[in-house]
Design a protein around this motif. Structure first.
Motif, PDB file in Angstrom:
ATOM      1  N   THR A  72      -9.286  -2.246  12.138  1.00 47.28           N
ATOM      2  CA  THR A  72      -9.102  -3.482  11.385  1.00 47.28           C
ATOM      3  C   THR A  72      -8.497  -4.624  12.201  1.00 47.28           C
ATOM      4  N   GLU A  73      -7.500  -4.338  13.036  1.00 48.48           N
ATOM      5  CA  GLU A  73      -6.879  -5.424  13.795  1.00 48.48           C
ATOM      6  C   GLU A  73      -7.908  -6.123  14.686  1.00 48.48           C
ATOM      7  N   LYS A  74      -8.787  -5.349  15.297  1.00 49.50           N
ATOM      8  CA  LYS A  74      -9.800  -5.922  16.181  1.00 49.50           C
ATOM      9  C   LYS A  74     -10.717  -6.876  15.427  1.00 49.50           C
ATOM     10  N   SER A  97      -0.919  -9.896  13.280  1.00 51.10           N
ATOM     11  CA  SER A  97      -0.099  -8.700  13.437  1.00 51.10           C
ATOM     12  C   SER A  97      -0.563  -7.685  12.407  1.00 51.10           C
ATOM     13  N   ALA A  98      -1.102  -6.556  12.864  1.00 46.97           N
ATOM     14  CA  ALA A  98      -1.659  -5.577  11.929  1.00 46.97           C
ATOM     15  C   ALA A  98      -1.366  -4.162  12.380  1.00 46.97           C
ATOM     16  N   ASP A  99      -1.183  -3.288  11.410  1.00 42.42           N
ATOM     17  CA  ASP A  99      -1.071  -1.870  11.720  1.00 42.42           C
ATOM     18  C   ASP A  99      -2.392  -1.380  12.315  1.00 42.42           C
ATOM     19  N   THR A 100      -2.322  -0.289  13.051  1.00 39.07           N
ATOM     20  CA  THR A 100      -3.549   0.336  13.548  1.00 39.07           C
ATOM     21  C   THR A 100      -4.188   1.098  12.396  1.00 39.07           C
ATOM     22  N   ILE A 101      -5.241   0.524  11.860  1.00 34.79           N
ATOM     23  CA  ILE A 101      -5.884   1.089  10.672  1.00 34.79           C
ATOM     24  C   ILE A 101      -7.373   1.265  10.954  1.00 34.79           C
ATOM     25  N   TRP A 102      -7.842   2.480  10.800  1.00 37.93           N
ATOM     26  CA  TRP A 102      -9.271   2.744  10.861  1.00 37.93           C
ATOM     27  C   TRP A 102      -9.782   2.808   9.433  1.00 37.93           C
ATOM     28  N   ALA A 103     -10.793   2.019   9.146  1.00 41.08           N
ATOM     29  CA  ALA A 103     -11.278   1.913   7.769  1.00 41.08           C
ATOM     30  C   ALA A 103     -12.795   1.803   7.738  1.00 41.08           C
ATOM     31  N   GLU A 104     -13.355   2.149   6.595  1.00 40.72           N
ATOM     32  CA  GLU A 104     -14.788   2.025   6.420  1.00 40.72           C
ATOM     33  C   GLU A 104     -15.171   0.552   6.341  1.00 40.72           C
ATOM     34  N   SER A 105     -16.273   0.208   6.969  1.00 40.64           N
ATOM     35  CA  SER A 105     -16.698  -1.179   7.068  1.00 40.64           C
ATOM     36  C   SER A 105     -16.826  -1.854   5.705  1.00 40.64           C
ATOM     37  N   HIS A 106     -17.361  -1.140   4.730  1.00 43.22           N
ATOM     38  CA  HIS A 106     -17.588  -1.768   3.422  1.00 43.22           C
ATOM     39  C   HIS A 106     -16.283  -2.093   2.711  1.00 43.22           C
ATOM     40  N   ARG A 107     -15.164  -1.442   3.110  1.00 40.71           N
ATOM     41  CA  ARG A 107     -13.864  -1.783   2.540  1.00 40.71           C
ATOM     42  C   ARG A 107     -13.236  -2.974   3.252  1.00 40.71           C
ATOM     43  N   SER A 137      -0.780 -11.124   8.652  1.00 38.89           N
ATOM     44  CA  SER A 137      -0.163  -9.812   8.778  1.00 38.89           C
ATOM     45  C   SER A 137      -0.843  -8.834   7.831  1.00 38.89           C
ATOM     46  N   LEU A 138      -1.138  -7.631   8.321  1.00 36.87           N
ATOM     47  CA  LEU A 138      -1.708  -6.577   7.480  1.00 36.87           C
ATOM     48  C   LEU A 138      -0.934  -5.290   7.718  1.00 36.87           C
ATOM     49  N   ARG A 139      -0.360  -4.751   6.654  1.00 37.12           N
ATOM     50  CA  ARG A 139       0.367  -3.490   6.709  1.00 37.12           C
ATOM     51  C   ARG A 139      -0.247  -2.530   5.690  1.00 37.12           C
ATOM     52  N   ASP A 140      -0.344  -1.260   6.084  1.00 41.56           N
ATOM     53  CA  ASP A 140      -0.926  -0.258   5.197  1.00 41.56           C
ATOM     54  C   ASP A 140      -0.055   0.984   5.240  1.00 41.56           C
ATOM     55  N   SER A 141       0.480   1.372   4.073  1.00 40.67           N
ATOM     56  CA  SER A 141       1.388   2.515   3.985  1.00 40.67           C
ATOM     57  C   SER A 141       0.656   3.835   3.793  1.00 40.67           C
ATOM     58  N   GLY A 142      -0.664   3.775   3.614  1.00 42.32           N
ATOM     59  CA  GLY A 142      -1.425   4.969   3.261  1.00 42.32           C
ATOM     60  C   GLY A 142      -1.627   5.090   1.765  1.00 42.32           C
ATOM     61  N   ARG A 143      -0.853   4.326   1.011  1.00 44.47           N
ATOM     62  CA  ARG A 143      -1.029   4.252  -0.442  1.00 44.47           C
ATOM     63  C   ARG A 143      -1.458   2.855  -0.875  1.00 44.47           C
ATOM     64  N   SER A 144      -0.914   1.853  -0.202  1.00 40.19           N
ATOM     65  CA  SER A 144      -1.272   0.474  -0.530  1.00 40.19           C
ATOM     66  C   SER A 144      -1.318  -0.350   0.755  1.00 40.19           C
ATOM     67  N   LEU A 147      -1.618  -7.707   2.679  1.00 36.18           N
ATOM     68  CA  LEU A 147      -2.049  -8.791   3.561  1.00 36.18           C
ATOM     69  C   LEU A 147      -1.214 -10.029   3.264  1.00 36.18           C
ATOM     70  N   VAL A 148      -0.656 -10.629   4.308  1.00 35.69           N
ATOM     71  CA  VAL A 148       0.108 -11.866   4.158  1.00 35.69           C
ATOM     72  C   VAL A 148      -0.481 -12.918   5.088  1.00 35.69           C
ATOM     73  N   VAL A 149      -0.800 -14.074   4.527  1.00 40.69           N
ATOM     74  CA  VAL A 149      -1.253 -15.209   5.328  1.00 40.69           C
ATOM     75  C   VAL A 149      -0.303 -16.371   5.041  1.00 40.69           C
ATOM     76  N   GLU A 150       0.392 -16.803   6.075  1.00 35.84           N
ATOM     77  CA  GLU A 150       1.422 -17.835   5.926  1.00 35.84           C
ATOM     78  C   GLU A 150       1.275 -18.861   7.034  1.00 35.84           C
ATOM     79  N   ASP A 151       1.471 -20.124   6.701  1.00 33.60           N
ATOM     80  CA  ASP A 151       1.401 -21.169   7.724  1.00 33.60           C
ATOM     81  C   ASP A 151       2.720 -21.927   7.774  1.00 33.60           C
TER      82      ASP A 151
END
Length: 210
Positions: A72-74, A97-107, A137-144, A147-151
């Protein structure tokens, strides 16, 4: 299932196609204006080429869904860089800034559109002086996932005459089973938080859904 806001905008795929077309048209119009300026002796040709390259990169990143797993970060970095380039903005920095998250493309694909919309809106409306910073910023706890976008610019609100950005963001967040919180920082800047179920592939595997 989409909520009422999403339904009023149409199905996710229809929104996706419409938004891609809208973004491409806006950038192409800007590039065309720059090319005309260049023909009159201005310094617009390089600017036009930059915006066109950004349009191509953004449509490639947000285009037709492909089955598979993504980091996801890439892909978030790719989308943010393309949005900046397509907008023709060299003075806005987008920090990811994002956690290392591997996810399915459609998600990930709907989430990328949310990010493109929020970053694009910040570039267009938050910086009247032209320069600023957007934090993604993207953080994923494994349950939720969060995403935060701030300027660090100026927040002029989220409902503009003729604007559809709020509806698009809400529709895709709802499609992912999430919700959107909008707020203003102590400095008067925009802070948008999208909270949704985990997008991490490992979570789906552990539940036998991958």
């Amino acid at each position: 299932m989409l909520d009422q806001t999403a339904n009023s905008c149409g199905c996710p795929e229809a929104i996706y196609a419409r938004e891609l077309s809208h973004r491409a048209n806006n950038a192409l119009q800007g590039a065309l204006a720059a090319m005309h300026l260049g023909r009159r002796g201005g310094a617009g040709l390089d600017y036009a080429v930059q915006r066109l390259e950004g349009v191509i990169a953004l449509n490639r990143a947000l285009g037709p869904d492909r089955a598979g797993v993504v980091e996801t970060e890439k892909v978030i970095r790719q989308v943010c860089a393309a949005v900046v380039k397509a907008a023709g903005s060299e003075d806005v920095d987008v920090i990811v800034s994002a956690d290392t998250i591997w996810a399915e493309s459609h998600r990930v694909r709907p989430l990328l559109m949310v990010i493109a919309e929020l970053v694009g809106n910040a570039i267009s409306h938050a910086f009247p002086e032209g320069a600023g910073t957007v934090l993604v910023s993207l953080r994923d706890s494994g349950r939720s996932a969060r995403l935060v976008v701030e300027d660090d610019g100026i927040c002029g609100g989220w409902d503009r005459p003729g604007g559809q950005g709020r509806g698009i963001v809400d529709a895709f967040a709802a499609h992912l089973g999430g919700r959107v919180r909008r707020g203003i920082t102590s400095g008067g800047s925009s802070r948008i938080v999208v909270i949704l179920p985990t997008i991490a592939l490992v979570a789906y595997c552990s539940e036998g859904r991958a």
